[in-house]
Design an enzyme around this catalytic site. Sequence first.
Site, PDB file in Angstrom:
ATOM      1  N   CYS A  12     -65.828  49.215  43.725  1.00 15.72           N
ATOM      2  CA  CYS A  12     -66.954  48.641  43.055  1.00 15.72           C
ATOM      3  C   CYS A  12     -66.677  47.900  41.955  1.00 15.72           C
ATOM      4  CB  CYS A  12     -67.860  49.924  42.715  1.00 15.72           C
ATOM      5  SG  CYS A  12     -66.941  50.790  41.351  1.00 15.72           S
ATOM      6  N   ALA A  13     -67.715  47.641  40.960  1.00 16.40           N
ATOM      7  CA  ALA A  13     -67.695  46.703  39.800  1.00 16.40           C
ATOM      8  C   ALA A  13     -66.644  47.499  38.830  1.00 16.40           C
ATOM      9  CB  ALA A  13     -68.805  46.382  39.101  1.00 16.40           C
TER      10      ALA A  13
END
Length: 375
Positions: free
Chosen positions: A73-74
């Site tokens: 994810c980020a």
Amino acid sequence: MTVQVMTAKEVTKKVINKEKLFILDVRNEDAFQDWKIEGENVKYVNVPYFDLLDGVEEIMDQLPKNEEILVVCAKEGSSIMVAEMLAEEGVEVSYLQGGMKAWSEYLEPVKVGDLQDGGEIYQFVRIGKGCLSYMVVSNGEAAIIDSTRMTDVYTQFAENLGVNITHVFDTHLHADHISGGRVIAESTGATYWLPPKDATEVTFAYQPLDGGQEVTIGDTKITIHALYSPGHTIGSTSFVVDEKFLLSGDILFIDSIGRPDLAGMAEDWVGDLRESLYTRYRELSDELVVLPAHFMIIEELNEDGSVAEKLGTLFAKNHGLTIENEAEFRRLVTENLPAQPNAYQEIRKTNMGQLTPDEETQREMEIGPNRCAVR
């Protein structure tokens, strides 16, 4: 099952070694389409985190059986939660420590060659961003070229080698990433060199780097010869190191050539770009090993993870160097440009010293792929 942690360094090794890797990327689709972890044997599926809040049962048939899965994810938080849900389903699973932000910032040092009298040249591969920077080492001294803002990587590497950083160069005013050159120079007492035609609006002191200048590293006559080569910017300057290596900045890449439009001057600078590539570079030895400041696609990496190719090979194979018709070249360069880099105007102003964003803002400014090349 227990959730494992995989670092950006470990993922980089897998990409370079062409190992199998299956990625479940839980970022939103637009972020995933813009920029992702890529590799010859990397496979992935993109399912946004918000679609998994009620569980992972509905995506189990999209995941490989008996194969480790890396959740990305980020920033890592969402990937941890999804990884824990997969582990409860009996899946062998890891998450990327620090998420795509860590992937964007990781630098992998690769030795690319020996120089005379025991000197060495290293390439720092920022695999998640496509940036390439360099350290030339000779007789207890080091020069750094096109450094990223992760300055500790270079200073620690030099310390481990037992050398002092005495010179820092930027081949041009960068627009896709924040330079660490000035910070390194200030912390080490090194001389910071910048092409003066790119530095008309900078707010700090620097040593003007002009074509034809030579800088010696150490006492062993390892010389960095500056070659004025405008086109990507009006000040762009290449370096010939030890008559073996051509550090081409963002003028010439392995599979493409530099774009001339990031200061809004595509029509004005396209002639300079052609002159640099088709005249100045053709006067150089075909045996020079080209070391660019960026790579565009993962296929440009060599077996050892380096990005390098002989100039003669590029003249034969690089599509940007084989266009004899000047009008056709102008069309290619001015009409075939990808989207401009994220926050590129703010990055240029930061590199001029006009903006001083905090570290988190700098991270956000750089997120995404580099877009320094003509397609």
